[in-house]
Design a protein around this motif. Structure first.
Motif, PDB file in Angstrom:
ATOM      1  N   LYS A  97       7.467   9.206   2.771  1.00 21.45           N
ATOM      2  CA  LYS A  97       7.416   7.882   3.116  1.00 21.45           C
ATOM      3  C   LYS A  97       8.756   7.241   3.938  1.00 21.45           C
ATOM      4  O   LYS A  97       8.476   6.570   5.155  1.00 21.45           O
ATOM      5  CB  LYS A  97       7.140   6.967   2.231  1.00 21.45           C
ATOM      6  CG  LYS A  97       5.845   7.516   1.264  1.00 21.45           C
ATOM      7  CD  LYS A  97       5.525   6.565   0.016  1.00 21.45           C
ATOM      8  CE  LYS A  97       4.335   7.196  -0.768  1.00 21.45           C
ATOM      9  NZ  LYS A  97       4.274   6.654  -1.906  1.00 21.45           N
ATOM     10  N   LEU A  98       9.968   7.759   3.568  1.00 19.06           N
ATOM     11  CA  LEU A  98      11.002   7.267   4.078  1.00 19.06           C
ATOM     12  C   LEU A  98      11.094   7.635   5.441  1.00 19.06           C
ATOM     13  O   LEU A  98      11.585   6.718   6.374  1.00 19.06           O
ATOM     14  CB  LEU A  98      12.112   7.838   3.383  1.00 19.06           C
ATOM     15  CG  LEU A  98      13.642   7.106   3.859  1.00 19.06           C
ATOM     16  CD1 LEU A  98      13.783   5.909   3.656  1.00 19.06           C
ATOM     17  CD2 LEU A  98      14.691   8.055   3.212  1.00 19.06           C
ATOM     18  N   GLU A  99      10.658   8.934   6.135  1.00 22.14           N
ATOM     19  CA  GLU A  99      10.916   9.357   7.323  1.00 22.14           C
ATOM     20  C   GLU A  99       9.943   8.308   8.141  1.00 22.14           C
ATOM     21  O   GLU A  99      10.225   8.122   9.357  1.00 22.14           O
ATOM     22  CB  GLU A  99      10.399  10.897   7.550  1.00 22.14           C
ATOM     23  CG  GLU A  99      10.364  11.288   8.780  1.00 22.14           C
ATOM     24  CD  GLU A  99      11.937  11.416   9.294  1.00 22.14           C
ATOM     25  OE1 GLU A  99      12.189  11.425  10.750  1.00 22.14           O
ATOM     26  OE2 GLU A  99      12.876  11.370   8.710  1.00 22.14           O
ATOM     27  N   LEU A 144      13.242   0.205   2.757  1.00 26.12           N
ATOM     28  CA  LEU A 144      13.972   1.439   3.181  1.00 26.12           C
ATOM     29  C   LEU A 144      14.795   1.648   1.917  1.00 26.12           C
ATOM     30  O   LEU A 144      14.922   2.931   1.402  1.00 26.12           O
ATOM     31  CB  LEU A 144      14.647   1.511   4.456  1.00 26.12           C
ATOM     32  CG  LEU A 144      13.964   1.588   5.496  1.00 26.12           C
ATOM     33  CD1 LEU A 144      14.670   0.976   6.749  1.00 26.12           C
ATOM     34  CD2 LEU A 144      13.274   2.743   5.785  1.00 26.12           C
ATOM     35  N   GLU A 145      15.507   0.784   1.348  1.00 25.91           N
ATOM     36  CA  GLU A 145      16.255   1.063   0.264  1.00 25.91           C
ATOM     37  C   GLU A 145      15.625   1.510  -1.029  1.00 25.91           C
ATOM     38  O   GLU A 145      15.989   2.610  -1.640  1.00 25.91           O
ATOM     39  CB  GLU A 145      17.087  -0.388  -0.134  1.00 25.91           C
ATOM     40  CG  GLU A 145      18.088  -0.522   0.613  1.00 25.91           C
ATOM     41  CD  GLU A 145      18.720  -1.868   0.306  1.00 25.91           C
ATOM     42  OE1 GLU A 145      18.278  -2.471  -0.494  1.00 25.91           O
ATOM     43  OE2 GLU A 145      19.938  -2.219   1.065  1.00 25.91           O
ATOM     44  N   LYS A 146      14.376   0.895  -1.226  1.00 20.51           N
ATOM     45  CA  LYS A 146      13.448   1.410  -2.462  1.00 20.51           C
ATOM     46  C   LYS A 146      13.066   2.997  -2.222  1.00 20.51           C
ATOM     47  O   LYS A 146      13.189   3.336  -3.103  1.00 20.51           O
ATOM     48  CB  LYS A 146      12.164   0.479  -2.545  1.00 20.51           C
ATOM     49  CG  LYS A 146      12.690  -0.914  -3.015  1.00 20.51           C
ATOM     50  CD  LYS A 146      11.304  -1.633  -3.133  1.00 20.51           C
ATOM     51  CE  LYS A 146      11.626  -3.046  -3.605  1.00 20.51           C
ATOM     52  NZ  LYS A 146      10.219  -3.954  -3.359  1.00 20.51           N
ATOM     53  N   LEU A 147      12.556   3.206  -0.888  1.00 17.75           N
ATOM     54  CA  LEU A 147      12.211   4.774  -0.685  1.00 17.75           C
ATOM     55  C   LEU A 147      13.400   5.602  -0.875  1.00 17.75           C
ATOM     56  O   LEU A 147      12.980   6.735  -1.275  1.00 17.75           O
ATOM     57  CB  LEU A 147      11.572   4.697   0.695  1.00 17.75           C
ATOM     58  CG  LEU A 147      10.253   3.871   0.794  1.00 17.75           C
ATOM     59  CD1 LEU A 147       9.779   3.782   2.343  1.00 17.75           C
ATOM     60  CD2 LEU A 147       9.175   4.655   0.069  1.00 17.75           C
ATOM     61  N   GLN A 148      14.444   5.392  -0.422  1.00 19.40           N
ATOM     62  CA  GLN A 148      15.739   6.180  -0.487  1.00 19.40           C
ATOM     63  C   GLN A 148      16.037   6.185  -1.848  1.00 19.40           C
ATOM     64  O   GLN A 148      16.630   7.221  -2.392  1.00 19.40           O
ATOM     65  CB  GLN A 148      16.831   5.696   0.505  1.00 19.40           C
ATOM     66  CG  GLN A 148      17.929   6.686   0.451  1.00 19.40           C
ATOM     67  CD  GLN A 148      18.721   6.115   1.864  1.00 19.40           C
ATOM     68  OE1 GLN A 148      19.003   4.708   2.220  1.00 19.40           O
ATOM     69  NE2 GLN A 148      19.593   6.833   2.074  1.00 19.40           N
ATOM     70  N   ALA A 149      16.073   5.144  -2.663  1.00 20.01           N
ATOM     71  CA  ALA A 149      16.489   5.111  -3.945  1.00 20.01           C
ATOM     72  C   ALA A 149      15.705   6.110  -4.777  1.00 20.01           C
ATOM     73  O   ALA A 149      16.061   6.849  -5.900  1.00 20.01           O
ATOM     74  CB  ALA A 149      16.624   3.815  -4.672  1.00 20.01           C
ATOM     75  N   GLY A 172       0.923  -1.410  -0.032  1.00 13.27           N
ATOM     76  CA  GLY A 172      -0.010  -0.139  -0.157  1.00 13.27           C
ATOM     77  C   GLY A 172       0.971   1.409  -0.038  1.00 13.27           C
ATOM     78  O   GLY A 172       0.224   2.459  -0.111  1.00 13.27           O
ATOM     79  N   VAL A 173       1.977   1.160  -0.036  1.00 10.23           N
ATOM     80  CA  VAL A 173       2.962   2.063   0.027  1.00 10.23           C
ATOM     81  C   VAL A 173       4.052   2.337  -1.233  1.00 10.23           C
ATOM     82  O   VAL A 173       4.184   3.032  -1.701  1.00 10.23           O
ATOM     83  CB  VAL A 173       3.762   2.362   1.504  1.00 10.23           C
ATOM     84  CG1 VAL A 173       4.915   3.506   1.131  1.00 10.23           C
ATOM     85  CG2 VAL A 173       2.740   2.352   2.554  1.00 10.23           C
TER      86      VAL A 173
END
Length: 528
Positions: free
Chosen positions: A399-401, A388-393, A318-319
């Motif tokens: 969303k990462l926070e 976390l890696e996907k969101l950061q990339a 969902g994210v």
């Protein structure tokens, strides 16, 4: 996955294995208590020069005059002996004539754990002699053929003893009803003992009722009734706060927030059922099977749904992904397996008496739950590192926070769990006679508090708001807008339009996973 992600995953695998090992030890030390102790053809055990039958151990508060005049909370504290019957073998009975006034002696002994050294005398056959032999009668002046006891420093009448005699060649004898009042707070132990080897094969039937000043709940369980009542109110307040936000922004509700609503409702129901179960237990002395089964079932469902919720959130459902794809069947299978294992363990532990089972039976019930919990931990943190890696990339900073705070909260919860299990092992290892029974309820209460605290954190992170949809999965164009907007809102760093334009090229060149042990679904990444 990057080298850092693999390292995080492996560290959590080691933590999960430690959690599994400690969990097995913690579960193996659990004890089930009851206020009414039933004896059905109970057999005595040879112990040195005596034969023993353990009638029960409970924390008892001293009687008080401040109780209610009517009802169970009348301030009385006692142990009541009811319908206690001793039956010896026919071979033992025929060795005596019908005219003998006493042809066999059984003694009832009640003592506080602090006075355990007042029972028994000198060593006999490598063990402390409980019964007085001819030699010990000369040395210590004890009555031959009876237990050896010395008066307590608190009360010369304690340890308390009662004698029951067989007459003539009768096979059975009935102990008259007896009430033993408790005048000092402590952990009390009840034993039935005989010294005559000719009574070997003796069995006991009947029951004893143990009552505290406030009711029939065992001393170490009584504080839990108040605790579950307080937790019911806490869940109710959390539910009302969540419902208020839910109703205000019902048009922007995510599926994840619906799941959180279910978990809150399950937690509230579980705590309320445990409170009513303990309240009924306190007033009757028996654990009501119906309420207990409902409480256990709601608890098993809540634990299962909570773990699955944390797992799918960790996967980014969902994210960062619209569906679980091929992982759906695996998640459902894991959840169903955990529910069955947890339900079986909780039913046996609360409805039956797990301490009456053999060590292998305990391990058979505990091992599946401990293994599944460890597997949940591994899968959750492995999935979190990938999310976390996907969101950061992709620079989804908002969303990462949220996911970083979520990861930190989970890490704290796991560390706290391992630390508390270590403390629980230390607590029980250093208190083999349960003399710290008045604070033992905290061991059980901690897990409910930890679960509630983690749920509160999740509610704060994903509370319904007008910006809820900002954290939901959307197509790439919307995600790019969200990522760019997040940079502007969360940081003062200038955004390079060329870098944003290059995002599409980066997404097309998705790396191929070389981790053959990955719990993720490669097809799902393609669908994103």
């Amino acid at each position: 996955m990057s080298h850092g992600g693999v390292l995080i995953s492996r560290n959590w695998e080691c933590t999960a294995l430690l959690f599994l090992w400690l969990g097995l030890w913690s579960f193996s030390l659990q004890v089930t208590e009851s206020s009414v102790h039933e004896y059905k053809a109970g057999r005595f055990v040879d112990n040195g020069n005596a034969y023993l039958y353990h009638g029960g151990s409970e924390g008892m508060h001293a009687a008080t005059s401040q109780g209610k005049e009517n009802g169970v909370a009348n301030g009385g504290s006692y142990i009541w002996f009811e319908s206690i019957t001793f039956r010896r073998t026919t071979e033992s009975a025929i060795k005596h004539s019908g005219s003998e006034s006493s042809s066999g002696l059984v003694q009832v002994v009640i003592f506080e754990s602090a006075d355990r050294d007042k029972i028994g005398g000198s060593a006999y056959g490598g063990r402390v002699a409980i019964c007085c032999t001819p030699d010990l009668a000369k040395q210590e002046g004890c009555p031959q053929g009876q237990i050896i006891k010395r008066p307590s420093a608190y009360d010369s009448q304690w340890p308390f003893t009662l004698s029951v005699n067989f007459k003539g060649d009768e096979v059975a004898t009935i102990m008259p009803p007896e009430r033993v009042n408790i005048t000092k707070t402590g952990m009390y132990n009840l034993y039935f003992i005989f010294c005559d080897p000719q009574l070997n094969g003796l069995v006991i039937d009947g029951r004893t009722v143990w009552k505290n000043p406030s009711g029939y709940l065992p001393g170490r369980m009584a504080p839990l009734m108040t605790f579950y009542g307080a937790m019911s109110i806490a869940y109710l307040l959390l539910g009302l706060a969540w419902l208020l936000q839910y109703c205000r922004f019902w048009k922007d509700i995510l599926y994840l927030q619906n799941c959180i609503t279910v978990v809150i409702a399950l937690g509230m129901s579980e705590m309320a059922l445990w409170y009513f179960e303990y309240a009924n237990f306190n007033s009757t002395g028996h654990r009501p099977m119906g309420i207990t089964l409902w409480a256990v079932t709601f608890g098993a469902v809540k634990k299962t749904v909570s773990r699955l919720l944390i797992l799918v959130v960790s996967m980014g459902y969902g994210v960062v992904r619209p569906t679980l794809g091929g992982l759906t069947s695996k998640v459902i299978f894991l959840g169903a397996t955990y529910f069955i294992a947890s339900e079986l363990l909780d039913v046996v532990e609360n409805v039956g008496a797990i301490n009456d089972l053999s060590g292998k039976a305990k391990l058979f019930l505990v091992l599946p739950v401990a293994i599944l919990d460890a597997f949940f931990i591994i899968w959750i943190f492995t999935s979190l590192s990938k999310t976390l890696e996907k969101l950061q990339a992709r620079r989804r900073l908002a969303k990462l926070e949220v996911y970083r705070k979520f990861t930190n909260s989970l890490a704290i919860a796991v560390v706290a769990s391992v630390a508390w299990i270590c403390y629980e092992l230390y607590f029980k290892a250093t208190d083999p006679f349960s003399e710290r029974w008045q604070s033992a309820w905290i061991i059980t209460a901690f897990w409910s508090i930890l679960s509630f605290s983690l749920l509160c954190v999740i509610c704060v992170l994903w509370t319904p708001s007008q910006n809820s949809t900002r954290y939901a999965y959307s197509d790439e164009a919307d995600d790019d807008m969200d990522g760019e907007e997040s940079v502007v809102l969360k940081s003062n760093i200038a955004v390079d339009p060329e870098k944003i334009a290059l995002k599409g090229d980066k997404k097309d060149r998705m790396p191929v996973s070389t981790d053959v042990f990955s719990l993720d679904d490669p097809e799902e990444d393609k669908r994103e």
